[in-house]
Enzyme design. Structure first.
Site, PDB file in Angstrom:
ATOM      1  N   LYS A 254       0.896  -1.130   0.017  1.00  0.00           N
ATOM      2  CA  LYS A 254      -0.030  -0.075  -0.147  1.00  0.00           C
ATOM      3  C   LYS A 254       0.951   1.294  -0.127  1.00  0.00           C
ATOM      4  O   LYS A 254       2.044   1.160   0.418  1.00  0.00           O
ATOM      5  CB  LYS A 254      -0.854   0.042   1.363  1.00  0.00           C
ATOM      6  CG  LYS A 254      -1.830  -0.799   1.288  1.00  0.00           C
ATOM      7  CD  LYS A 254      -2.722  -1.147   2.769  1.00  0.00           C
ATOM      8  CE  LYS A 254      -3.706  -2.167   2.992  1.00  0.00           C
ATOM      9  NZ  LYS A 254      -4.780  -1.888   1.962  1.00  0.00           N
ATOM     10  N   ARG A 328     -10.393 -11.497   1.483  1.00  0.00           N
ATOM     11  CA  ARG A 328     -11.436 -12.432   1.004  1.00  0.00           C
ATOM     12  C   ARG A 328     -10.760 -13.885   0.941  1.00  0.00           C
ATOM     13  O   ARG A 328     -11.395 -14.951   0.932  1.00  0.00           O
ATOM     14  CB  ARG A 328     -11.687 -12.081  -0.612  1.00  0.00           C
ATOM     15  CG  ARG A 328     -10.953 -11.837  -1.692  1.00  0.00           C
ATOM     16  CD  ARG A 328     -11.058 -10.950  -2.685  1.00  0.00           C
ATOM     17  NE  ARG A 328     -10.996  -9.633  -2.300  1.00  0.00           N
ATOM     18  CZ  ARG A 328     -11.357  -8.636  -3.089  1.00  0.00           C
ATOM     19  NH1 ARG A 328     -11.631  -8.971  -4.299  1.00  0.00           N
ATOM     20  NH2 ARG A 328     -11.122  -7.324  -2.634  1.00  0.00           N
TER      21      ARG A 328
END
Length: 479
Positions: A254, A328
């Protein structure tokens, strides 16, 4: 904190009184000074103490209005040295139906995170005593009121428990630490059992999602299972939470700006702890299983990579295109295992899953996905009154197609368009046709500005929503 419901209390300490808009009358106070608009306040001194009048606006009233008003009042009085606060309904019996929300707002508003402050810098005053003054009402109503006061307090305390864990940084709360929190909770609550899967067991039993995401960190992943079993042995409700204790993005790292906030990537899992705390304390006659998929997503020479193909618990495969779409992947393991082992009648999952959901809905509402329309409609329509507002988002074939992989069953990202929807479609691959609710809490899981009953930091989003839903289901009012 000492909480009590009374028909009257002595004139001492500080009081909060709710005021309808344009109906306040007190000698020496003009409408320009205070007219009862929402979240306006007037401090008034009586010979015996202080009264803080809080405006709640005008009809129609909602539970969230009173939740905010109570939090605003408590926070305002704490700032000026209050330690005992009475919330006075004696002149406003029409407001008593909102008493549970008021108790929630008061307790949530009293929370502070000061774990790492020096003693001299901590705010000295705290809420020691909270009295709810009902006025003179019939005994049967009073008994019901007591129940609602205790329910409101239990839910708020569970949310504050979640906030206290969620606000802790990653050097203090890693997957192992979350497992210890779960064990402490199970020891403290009757009927609650815990099972923790270490990395060796995860590898042996085929939890390829958790082990892949966690392999780049020196802090090993954990699968944490909490099982609340009352006398009823019916099919359980399964509640699964993403608990990434720090998310650097892994190899797909990130940007540095706001990366400190990635300690909040564990808030879905923390919410599961709060749900289990609340349902066991309320002694609900419903079996509830909570699962935390806990890992730390870090870049290193051992980290999983874009292009890797992972085998999830049960054998389905995932092509990794972006290691920052890790939530996920760990949730797939937890959902597949929980459904296989416990055969639930209903599944909830909570996850700080996608930035796309924040872009779509902002920071106050969570994205709601479900394969049951009546369930989604009920949650959506009641979510604001429950304290955790939702907004429905779609599932559909176009999102399934976007995550179809050429080399595996699915890929873990489906492009920029509909990012929250493709993430939900990914999770649905492991749920099938079991009634299921997915909550993308990326926006409201923490707040960067102070709100009426919340300070900056973790919010505990989802705990009240799920628990209130279960309470309504017990009354036969929820699908």
């Amino acid at each position: 904190m000492n909480l009590s419901l009374k028909k009257e209390v002595e004139n001492r300490g500080d009081r909060i009184v709710f005021v309808e808009q344009d109906k306040f009358q007190k000698e020496g106070v003009s409408p320009q000074e205070f007219d009862g608009k929402k979240l306006t306040g007037l401090l008034w001194r009586e010979p015996w103490g202080r009264v803080f009048y809080v405006g709640v606006g005008s009809h129609p009233y909602r539970a969230e209005t009173f939740r905010k008003a109570a939090g605003f009042g408590v926070k305002s009085l704490l700032k000026i040295g209050a330690t005992e606060i009475s919330i006075d309904f004696s002149k406003q019996p029409d407001f008593l139906p909102f008493v549970a929300a008021v108790v929630e707002g008061a307790i949530l508003g009293s929370y502070r995170f000061e774990e790492f402050k020096e003693e001299k810098a901590k705010r000295k005053n705290k809420l020691d005593i909270l009295n709810i003054i009902s006025g003179d009402i019939i005994e049967s109503h009073y008994v019901q009121l007591e129940k609602e006061v205790q329910q409101g307090a239990t839910l708020a305390e569970a949310v504050n428990y979640v906030r206290s864990i969620g606000n802790m940084p990653a050097n203090h709360v890693n997957p192992q630490a979350l497992a210890l929190k779960a064990m402490e909770l199970a020891q403290a609550r009757q009927g609650l059992r815990v099972e923790v899967f270490d990395v060796e067991r995860l590898e042996k039993e085929g939890f390829g999602g958790l082990t892949s995401v966690g392999q780049g960190s020196s802090n090993e992943p954990r699968l944490i299972v909490l099982d609340y079993q009352p006398a009823s042995q019916l099919q359980p409700v399964l509640v699964v939470g993403k608990a990434i204790t720090f998310d650097s993005g892994g190899i797909s790292i990130k940007p540095g700006e706001h990366m400190d906030e990635m300690k909040y990537d564990k808030m879905g899992g923390c919410a599961v702890l709060g749900v289990m705390e609340a349902v066991s304390k309320l002694n609900l006659p419903i079996r509830v299983v909570g699962i935390l998929a806990a890992a730390e997503n870090m870049p290193s020479g051992k980290a999983y990579r874009p292009g890797d193909i992972i085998r999830i618990y049960g054998g389905k495969t995932v092509e990794v295109l972006n290691t920052d779409a890790e939530g996920r992947i760990v949730l797939a393991d937890a959902l597949a295992y929980g459904i296989d082992r416990f055969n639930p009648r209903l599944v909830f999952d909570l996850a700080t899953l996608t930035g796309a959901c924040i872009v779509a809905l902002g920071k106050r509402k969570a994205g709601l996905f479900s394969n049951r329309k009546e369930l989604a409609d009920f949650l959506w329509q009641n979510s604001e009154d429950f304290g955790d507002p939702l907004w429905p988002l779609p599932l559909g074939e176009e999102f399934d197609e976007a995550i179809t992989s050429d080399v595996a069953l699915v890929k873990n990202v489906g492009g920029r368009e509909g990012g929250a929807c493709t993430a939900a479609a990914f999770l649905q691959k492991w749920v099938g046709d079991i009634p299921w609710v997915h909550l993308d809490i990326a926006g409201p899981a923490w707040t960067t500005k102070e709100l009426p009953y919340l300070e900056k930091g973790a919010t505990g989003f989802g705990v009240r929503l799920i628990c209130r839903y279960l309470l309504e289901q017990l009354k036969g009012k929820a699908p």
